[in-house]
Motif scaffolding. Structure first.
Motif, PDB file in Angstrom:
ATOM      1  N   LEU A 140       0.849  -1.187   0.000  1.00 48.87           N
ATOM      2  CA  LEU A 140       0.000   0.000   0.000  1.00 48.87           C
ATOM      3  C   LEU A 140       0.885   1.237   0.000  1.00 48.87           C
ATOM      4  O   LEU A 140       1.732   1.402   0.888  1.00 48.87           O
ATOM      5  CB  LEU A 140      -0.945  -0.017   1.207  1.00 48.87           C
ATOM      6  N   VAL A 141       0.683   2.083  -1.013  1.00 46.16           N
ATOM      7  CA  VAL A 141       1.515   3.273  -1.181  1.00 46.16           C
ATOM      8  C   VAL A 141       0.666   4.515  -0.937  1.00 46.16           C
ATOM      9  O   VAL A 141      -0.539   4.526  -1.210  1.00 46.16           O
ATOM     10  CB  VAL A 141       2.138   3.339  -2.592  1.00 46.16           C
ATOM     11  N   PRO A 142       1.276   5.580  -0.398  1.00 49.13           N
ATOM     12  CA  PRO A 142       0.530   6.831  -0.245  1.00 49.13           C
ATOM     13  C   PRO A 142      -0.112   7.251  -1.556  1.00 49.13           C
ATOM     14  O   PRO A 142       0.488   7.125  -2.634  1.00 49.13           O
ATOM     15  CB  PRO A 142       1.612   7.820   0.198  1.00 49.13           C
ATOM     16  N   ARG A 143      -1.325   7.749  -1.454  1.00 45.03           N
ATOM     17  CA  ARG A 143      -2.092   8.088  -2.654  1.00 45.03           C
ATOM     18  C   ARG A 143      -1.335   9.067  -3.571  1.00 45.03           C
ATOM     19  O   ARG A 143      -1.437   8.995  -4.796  1.00 45.03           O
ATOM     20  CB  ARG A 143      -3.450   8.682  -2.230  1.00 45.03           C
ATOM     21  N   ARG A 144      -0.551   9.959  -2.984  1.00 46.51           N
ATOM     22  CA  ARG A 144       0.177  10.932  -3.793  1.00 46.51           C
ATOM     23  C   ARG A 144       1.211  10.258  -4.700  1.00 46.51           C
ATOM     24  O   ARG A 144       1.671  10.870  -5.676  1.00 46.51           O
ATOM     25  CB  ARG A 144       0.846  11.970  -2.891  1.00 46.51           C
ATOM     26  N   HIS A 145       1.599   9.009  -4.373  1.00 48.33           N
ATOM     27  CA  HIS A 145       2.567   8.281  -5.187  1.00 48.33           C
ATOM     28  C   HIS A 145       1.909   7.168  -6.014  1.00 48.33           C
ATOM     29  O   HIS A 145       2.612   6.328  -6.573  1.00 48.33           O
ATOM     30  CB  HIS A 145       3.640   7.656  -4.298  1.00 48.33           C
ATOM     31  N   ALA A 146       0.586   7.169  -6.099  1.00 48.99           N
ATOM     32  CA  ALA A 146      -0.120   6.050  -6.726  1.00 48.99           C
ATOM     33  C   ALA A 146       0.271   5.872  -8.189  1.00 48.99           C
ATOM     34  O   ALA A 146       0.568   4.757  -8.639  1.00 48.99           O
ATOM     35  CB  ALA A 146      -1.633   6.255  -6.603  1.00 48.99           C
TER      36      ALA A 146
END
Length: 425
Positions: free
Chosen positions: A298-304
């Motif tokens: 799971l990656v931060p949304r800003r790095h999706a």
């Protein structure tokens, strides 16, 4: 209390990639019996639906089954809370809530998983504005290493450390979960979306419904095989006939190519109860034949978008081992060990072919690509444990606080195991 050194139910996990090491398996019939087992055992672990793919729930001591403990479901409409036995499955709880016109805000892909196991590992469903299953916990009852029951609720000091606990703090016996008024959902599938168009406006795609999932086999790297949109029936407006040129499926679909959709929840835009649409699969069917392994990061949304592009670059290595990859979003929370702690996230979920050596050889490449983007692993799935004790404090700002909480609650390491040790706990 029953006791046997080779209980057939507990011998292996659901995927059969793991044989448990427990010397003894017990099924207490009361909380008093459970407390006695914990007080008198050197090592103890609770075993739920066994839908973990790693050794997080393993022990060389006593495995505790919850099947014989009294079941409880108690709804408090005034507080909008349901209290439920921790060993219940979401699929057991949901219809009871619905009959009383209540719902949980979200469910995971499978309704077959247990409440306690899903919460302890930070398991989630999907939705830009919907948090993980653990974030719905308003309180929990925990049997600690001294055999005493401890109740903690939202607002209590350190509560955020108790919820996603990895089974390290004690045996959770009951959970209090937030509930909302019951609602209906309609599920629609679109087929063959151009990946670059998706990445050009990812927010528009994931915002199409209450819960949105994309499925990609990476066999055609530049085409997303399926887009599943689960939309509340009371949402304003209608779904488009096409999304980025992709048309609605004319027949029901399974996430895997060429597999019967008989086990999948109803699609084709037909509205139905929340618990019969939010999961991908129906409770009355075995989730699959177990011939699979799973990982998720799971990656931060800003790095999706960057994360998906990194995965695109690994498609040639991923596709031969992959059954399907699911991409979906989760709203952030404040739970110390939640993969969504402090940030909205995109989950990159891999359902692998049952080739564990091959998967384990590939995982370091995926992790190397995603960890610079802040990727956190799903606690119940396969990831690389080598070096985890150094990585986890960087990924989780409250890691050391959780370690202190664990030492305080379990000073003799009753709930410890090799998995936790390799994490540095």
């Amino acid at each position: 209390m029953t006791s046997t050194p080779s209980h057939p139910v507990a011998a292996r996990n659901w995927a059969s990639n793991l044989t448990y090491a427990a010397a003894t398996v017990v099924a207490p019939r009361s909380l008093d019996e459970l407390a006695e087992v914990v007080r008198t055992s050197a090592r103890v672990k609770a075993l739920g639906s066994r839908h973990c793919f790693n050794t997080i729930a393993d022990t060389d001591g006593v495995h505790i089954l919850s099947s014989e403990l009294p079941a409880e479901i108690s709804i408090d409409p005034g507080r909008r809370i349901v209290r439920a036995s921790a060993g219940l499955r979401y699929g057991d709880l949901a219809p009871v809530l619905h009959r009383e016109r209540w719902a949980l805000a979200n469910l995971a892909s499978l309704p077959h998983i247990s409440l306690a196991g899903a919460v302890a590992t930070g398991t989630h469903g999907s939705g830009d504005a919907v948090t993980s299953l653990a974030a719905a916990v308003a309180g929990l009852e925990l049997l600690t290493a001294d055999g005493e029951l401890l109740t903690v609720r939202r607002g209590d000091p350190g509560f955020e450390g108790f919820v996603v606990s990895l089974g390290a703090l004690g045996i959770v016996t009951a959970l209090e979960l937030d509930i909302v008024p019951a609602f209906e959902v309609a599920q629609t599938v679109y087929e063959r979306l151009p990946l670059e168009a998706v990445l050009d406006d990812l927010d528009a795609v994931t915002g199409l419904g209450y819960s949105v999932s994309m499925f990609h086999t990476w066999r055609e790297p530049d085409v997303v095989d399926q887009l599943w949109v689960k939309r509340r029936a009371d949402a304003v407006g209608a779904l488009p006939d096409e999304v980025l040129g992709a048309a609605k499926a004319a027949v029901t679909r399974h996430p895997l190519p060429d597999v019967s959709a008989e086990s999948c929840t109803d699609q084709l835009g037909a509205p139905g109860p929340w618990f019969a649409r939010l999961p991908h699969f129906k409770l009355e069917f075995t989730p699959s034949n177990g011939d699979e392994l799973q990982s998720e990061f799971l990656v931060p949304r800003r790095h999706a978008v960057a994360a998906i592009r990194e995965l695109r670059g690994l498609a040639g290595a991923v596709a031969p081992l992959l059954q399907v990859c699911e991409l979906r979003t989760v709203a952030g929370d404040d739970l110390w060990l939640s993969p969504a702690y402090g940030t909205d996230v995109l989950g990159l979920h891999f359902t692998w072919r049952p080739d564990q050596p091959g998967v384990e050889r590939l995982l370091p490449a995926i992790e190397s690509a995603l960890e610079p983007l802040g990727a956190r692993p799903h606690w119940g799935k396969l990831f690389t444990l080598d070096g985890a004790a150094e990585r986890m404090p960087r990924l989780y700002p409250r890691w050391n606080d959780f370690g202190a909480l664990r030492r305080r609650l379990d000073p003799r390491g009753v709930f410890g195991n090799g998995f936790l040790a390799r994490l540095g706990l």
